[in-house]
Design a protein around this motif. Structure first.
Motif, PDB file in Angstrom:
ATOM      1  N   GLU A  42      39.675 -11.884  50.584  1.00 24.21           N
ATOM      2  CA  GLU A  42      38.504 -12.586  50.065  1.00 24.21           C
ATOM      3  C   GLU A  42      37.264 -12.376  50.921  1.00 24.21           C
TER       4      GLU A  42
ATOM      5  N   ALA B 185      36.298  -9.622  48.700  1.00 20.45           N
ATOM      6  CA  ALA B 185      36.219 -10.003  47.291  1.00 20.45           C
ATOM      7  C   ALA B 185      36.413 -11.512  47.125  1.00 20.45           C
TER       8      ALA B 185
ATOM      9  N   LEU C 238      36.440 -15.293  45.688  1.00 17.89           N
ATOM     10  CA  LEU C 238      36.791 -15.720  44.334  1.00 17.89           C
ATOM     11  C   LEU C 238      35.565 -15.990  43.474  1.00 17.89           C
ATOM     12  N   SER C 239      34.424 -16.235  44.089  1.00 12.64           N
ATOM     13  CA  SER C 239      33.199 -16.456  43.315  1.00 12.64           C
ATOM     14  C   SER C 239      32.781 -15.207  42.553  1.00 12.64           C
ATOM     15  N   TYR C 240      33.313 -14.044  42.926  1.00 10.89           N
ATOM     16  CA  TYR C 240      32.974 -12.797  42.238  1.00 10.89           C
ATOM     17  C   TYR C 240      33.728 -12.637  40.919  1.00 10.89           C
ATOM     18  N   GLN C 241      34.769 -13.408  40.692  1.00  7.39           N
ATOM     19  CA  GLN C 241      35.575 -13.209  39.487  1.00  7.39           C
ATOM     20  C   GLN C 241      34.842 -13.674  38.241  1.00  7.39           C
TER      21      GLN C 241
ATOM     22  N   ASN D 282      37.580 -10.350  40.771  1.00  4.49           N
ATOM     23  CA  ASN D 282      36.830 -10.457  42.032  1.00  4.49           C
ATOM     24  C   ASN D 282      36.901  -9.147  42.808  1.00  4.49           C
TER      25      ASN D 282
ATOM     26  N   HIS E 217      29.662 -18.023  48.065  1.00  2.21           N
ATOM     27  CA  HIS E 217      30.913 -18.198  48.817  1.00  2.21           C
ATOM     28  C   HIS E 217      30.661 -18.470  50.297  1.00  2.21           C
TER      29      HIS E 217
END
Length: 364
Positions: free
Chosen positions: A11, A14, A16-19, A101, A206
Motif C-alpha cells: 500500500e 498502491a 487503497l484510496s486508489y481503488q 489500487n 491516504h
C-alpha cells in the motif's frame, strides 16, 4: 513480521484510496495483527491456491483479484467463493487483494505490462480525480518553518516531480481566550492580535491522517485553526490504463508477434490492420474496453487489453487497432510485480509465487 507490515509494503505503492468504487481490495480474510509465516502470491484466490499455501506453510495469500466483490449472506460452501473462504478460515490463512489500487498506481500493473513490451514515456491514459486535498493552516510566524517541515516530512506538498510545495501568506490573526483556555500567547479574557503565516499545501488522501497528526503535534497553539478542502484536480501520476511509446516505430504484424511472445499469450484477437507503423501504444490490464475512446483521443496506434466483446471491436472504426490478448494474459505478470515489491524488504520468511495457473479460459 505482522500481516499489517507486509500489506503496508504494497500500500506504500498502491494505497487503497486508489481503488475504484466498485472494488474490494484490502484484507478480505484474516487479522492484521497475526504473525506471518510465509506469503503466497497469486492472481486469483481459489481452493487450489489455499491448498498450495497450506502445503508451503504460507498463512498469507496476496492475490490480484478479490475473492469477494459483494457481500455474502451465507457461507455454506455452495460455490467456489464460499469454499475458498471457508478453507482459508479453517486453516488460519489470510487473504489480501491488491486489485484496481495496483492497476491505477504509478509503477503498478500497467507499468509492468509496458516494461514487458518495451514502452517508454509512460503515463496514465486517464488520471484519477478525488485523491487530492488542500490543507490550509494558520500559525505564528516564528513557528511556520517547523509546522511546514513537519507536514512535508509526512508527504504533504508533493506535486508531480516536485516536493515541499507550499504557498505562504503573512497576515494577522485575532482571538480572545476564555477563562478555561491555556493560550500560547496573549492573556485570558483579552483580545489579542498575532502575526501569522497562512500555509497552503496539497495532500493525497491516504497521507492525510499522518500530515494532520504532524501538523497538530508541531503547532504551538492549543486550538489549531485550519481548513481542509477536497479538490477536483486530477492526480496526474495515478489512473486507469497507460499510454507509452516504442523507442522505434515498427510494422503492425511484427509488433503483434512480439506482443504474443513478450506477454506469453496463445491468442490475440485484433481488428483490421491499418497498414501503418506502430509507435504510440495504449494498454490496460484486465478489462479495458471502457478506455477505447480515450486511446483514440490520444492518437494511440494500438490499444492492448482484454475482454473485448464482439460488437465493441466495431468501435475502432479504423482509427486504431484493438488487440485483445486475454484478461489473464494481460495481468499474469502482476505476480512478479508484487513479488518484487516484497522481497526488497522481507528476508525472514518465504515469499513464493503460486505455481497454479488460475486462468479459467482454455484454448484448443
Amino acid at each position: 513480521m505482522k500481516i499489517q507490515e507486509v500489506i503496508q509494503l504494497i500500500e506504500d505503492l498502491a494505497p487503497l484510496s486508489y481503488q475504484e468504487s466498485y472494488d474490494n481490495s484490502g484484507l478480505i480474510v484474516g487479522n492484521y495483527k497475526d504473525d506471518v509465516t510465509g506469503v503466497l502470491i497469486c492472481l486469483d484466490s481459489t481452493e487450489e491456491v489455499v491448498d498450495e499455501a497450506i502445503a508451503n506453510n504460507c498463512n498469507l495469500i496476496i492475490a490480484h483479484h478479490p475473492i469477494l466483490f459483494s457481500g455474502l449472506k451465507k457461507l455454506n460452501g455452495n460455490n467456489y467463493i464460499e469454499r475458498t473462504i471457508l478453507k482459508a478460515i479453517k486453516n488460519d490463512i489470510a487473504i489480501y487483494a491488491a486489485h484496481t489500487n495496483l492497476d491505477n498506481a504509478n509503477g503498478g500493473v500497467n507499468y509492468k505490462i509496458a516494461e514487458k513490451i518495451g514502452l517508454t514515456n509512460c503515463k496514465p491514459l486517464v488520471s484519477k480525480k478525488g485523491l487530492l486535498n488542500k490543507l490550509v493552516v494558520f500559525c505564528p510566524v516564528n513557528y511556520a518553518n517547523e509546522v511546514r517541515n513537519a507536514m512535508f516530512e509526512n508527504g504533504a506538498g508533493a506535486i508531480g516531480d516536485y516536493k515541499e510545495c507550499s504557498f505562504n501568506t503573512k497576515g494577522e490573526g485575532t482571538f480572545k481566550s476564555l477563562s478555561g483556555a491555556k493560550p500560547f500567547v496573549g492573556n485570558k479574557n483579552e483580545s489579542h492580535t498575532e502575526s501569522e503565516i497562512k500555509i497552503e499545501v496539497i495532500v493525497e488522501s491516504h497521507l492525510l491522517s499522518g500530515v494532520l497528526s504532524a501538523m497538530f503535534t508541531s503547532h504551538p497553539y492549543e486550538e489549531v485553526a485550519y481548513d481542509l478542502l477536497k479538490l477536483e484536480n486530477r492526480l496526474e501520476t495515478v489512473g486507469s490504463g497507460l499510454i507509452g511509446e516504442l523507442d522505434e516505430e515498427i510494422d503492425e504484424i511484427t509488433f503483434l508477434k512480439n506482443v504474443k511472445v513478450d506477454l506469453k499469450t496463445d491468442c490475440i484477437r485484433h481488428t483490421n490492420l491499418l497498414n501503418k507503423k506502430i509507435k504510440k501504444v495504449a494498454l490496460c490490464g484486465g478489462s479495458g474496453s471502457f478506455l477505447l475512446p480515450e486511446a483514440i483521443r490520444v492518437d494511440a496506434d494500438i490499444f492492448i487489453t482484454g475482454d473485448f466483446k464482439y460488437h465493441q471491436f466495431f468501435d475502432a472504426e479504423n482509427k486504431i487497432i484493438i488487440a485483445d490478448i486475454g484478461h489473464y494474459e494481460s495481468e499474469q505478470f502482476t505476480k512478479e510485480l508484487i513479488y518484487d515489491i516484497l522481497i526488497k524488504k522481507i528476508t525472514n520468511f518465504a515469499v513464493r509465487l503460486s505455481e497454479i495457473n488460475t486462468n479459467p479460459i482454455n484454448y484448443l
